[in-house]
Design an enzyme around this catalytic site. Structure first.
Site, mmCIF file in Angstrom:
data_model
loop_
_atom_site.group_PDB
_atom_site.id
_atom_site.type_symbol
_atom_site.label_atom_id
_atom_site.label_comp_id
_atom_site.label_asym_id
_atom_site.label_seq_id
_atom_site.Cartn_x
_atom_site.Cartn_y
_atom_site.Cartn_z
ATOM 1 N N GLU A 279 1.195 -1.087 0.151
ATOM 2 C CA GLU A 279 -0.102 0.664 -0.083
ATOM 3 C C GLU A 279 0.725 1.104 0.566
ATOM 4 O O GLU A 279 1.688 1.854 0.698
ATOM 5 C CB GLU A 279 -0.617 0.211 1.401
ATOM 6 C CG GLU A 279 -1.795 1.017 1.229
ATOM 7 C CD GLU A 279 -2.570 1.656 2.336
ATOM 8 O OE1 GLU A 279 -3.725 1.894 2.377
ATOM 9 O OE2 GLU A 279 -2.725 0.382 3.177
ATOM 10 N N CYS A 313 -1.279 8.994 2.613
ATOM 11 C CA CYS A 313 -0.948 9.097 1.269
ATOM 12 C C CYS A 313 -2.431 9.242 0.072
ATOM 13 O O CYS A 313 -1.983 9.509 -0.630
ATOM 14 C CB CYS A 313 -1.121 7.354 1.395
ATOM 15 S SG CYS A 313 -2.287 6.496 1.430
#
Length: 360
Positions: A279, A313
């Protein structure tokens, strides 16, 4: 045609990132530069001690005993290897019992979680509930609800050469799993992947971030209380601990972090033909065209950009706004920031602090 300009919400702009002119009429340089005043217009500081603070408080003792680390990694990995078949053969009821135990611990130790996240980067309780605890408890409840069905063999139609046979898919545990977690959502992105690993019947080594020592200590104590080390073990420390773990032949590695480190993780996994879940962060543009609902767009950008103090993110990285909507959008963005986070710097002191302004 859209007339766009690039706004880096961090307050920096790169000329190569601007869209090519191509004969079309784009925003003037003066208007582009107006974008760069966004932080000032919103009242955010960009060079204060608070925003440039690095994680010097991570650990007082940074000199990790490499030999001790290696000895423990070797010992735990061997113990988990000896135990992985038994754990992999556990029933749905046994796994659900473990998940319920995790859920009870989280619900019964909410104050400890609040305190750890606050001590690491002043995270408000409401944000801890929303971005750390709720995600994990929802994951646990979802797994409990569906685990029996996930584990049940699924029939598969036989092909012509095998008409007299019966075929099915049988799901089994990967085996030994490594989770390397980031600092920006230290509880969520450590315990969340662990929930899936436990539900799938794996043994797990967990490496939380060294940049959030209070949350890491909380996770260490939580998992030591709930699991034997030969099923779930926590490893504290910096890069040398990660390197020692990555040298082991895990069957699956779950990593959350930067693309640069993701490449290192994938290379290490390839040495042992391990599967990976990566991820990784990246660029997250927002395009606001002439047909957009400006009130809705400004509200979503304000929330998405500065939740967790922007340390997400998938937070909007830059905006491309139609020039006819620029003034309205900027005005409503400022209004939403003031509504969500306070109109003055003093009012925003209750918000979390940036944990690491270099590594993203």
């Amino acid at each position: 045609l859209l007339s766009v300009a690039r706004l880096l919400l961090t307050g920096h702009i790169c000329s190569e990132a601007l869209p090519p002119m191509g004969g079309k009429r784009f925003l003037s340089i003066r208007k582009v530069l107006r974008f760069l005043s966004l932080y000032a217009a919103l009242g955010f500081r960009t060079s204060s001690d608070r925003e440039t603070a690095m994680i010097t408080q991570a650990k007082a003792d940074t000199s990790t005993d490499i030999s001790a680390v290696q000895e423990r990694v070797d010992r735990v990995f061997a113990a988990q290897g000896a135990n992985r078949i038994a754990v992999g053969n556990s029933t749905a009821s046994e796994r659900i019992k473990k998940l319920k135990t995790m859920l009870r611990w989280i619900e019964g130790n909410r104050e400890k979680i609040y305190r750890a996240l606050h001590d690491d980067f002043q995270k408000p309780q409401s944000e801890t509930d929303l971005t750390e605890i709720y995600y994990v408890t929802t994951e646990i409840k979802h797994s409990i609800r569906h685990l029996r069905d996930w584990m049940r063999p699924k029939p598969v139609s036989s092909t012509l050469p095998f008409l007299s046979t019966r075929a099915e898919l049988q799901y089994e545990a990967k085996g030994q799993v490594l989770i390397i977690a980031p600092w920006n959502f230290p509880f969520n992105l450590t315990i969340g992947p662990l929930v899936s690993a436990i539900a799938a019947g794996n043994v797990v080594c967990v490496k939380p971030s060294e940049y959030t020592p209070h949350t890491t200590a909380l996770i260490r104590d939580m998992l030591a209380e709930l699991f034997d080390e030969n099923e779930v073990a926590v490893f504290e420390g910096a890069v040398e601990v990660s390197q020692a773990l990555l040298a082991k032949p895990f069957h699956h590695i779950f990593f959350t972090g930067s693309p640069q480190v993701g490449k290192i993780i994938m290379k290490a996994a390839a040495e042992h033909l391990a599967t990976v879940t990566l991820e990784l962060g990246g660029k997250s543009p927002v395009i606001v065209d002439e047909s957009a609902n400006i009130s809705d767009a400004a509200a979503k950008v304000a929330w998405g950009k500065w939740t967790n103090n922007g340390q997400t993110c998938i937070a909007p990285d830059y905006l491309m706004v139609h020039e006819k909507k620029y003034d309205e959008f900027l005005s409503k963005l400022k209004g939403n920031v003031e509504k969500y986070y306070g109109a003055t710097e003093e009012a925003r002191q209750a918000l979390g602090k940036p944990l690491n302004v270099i590594e993203g």
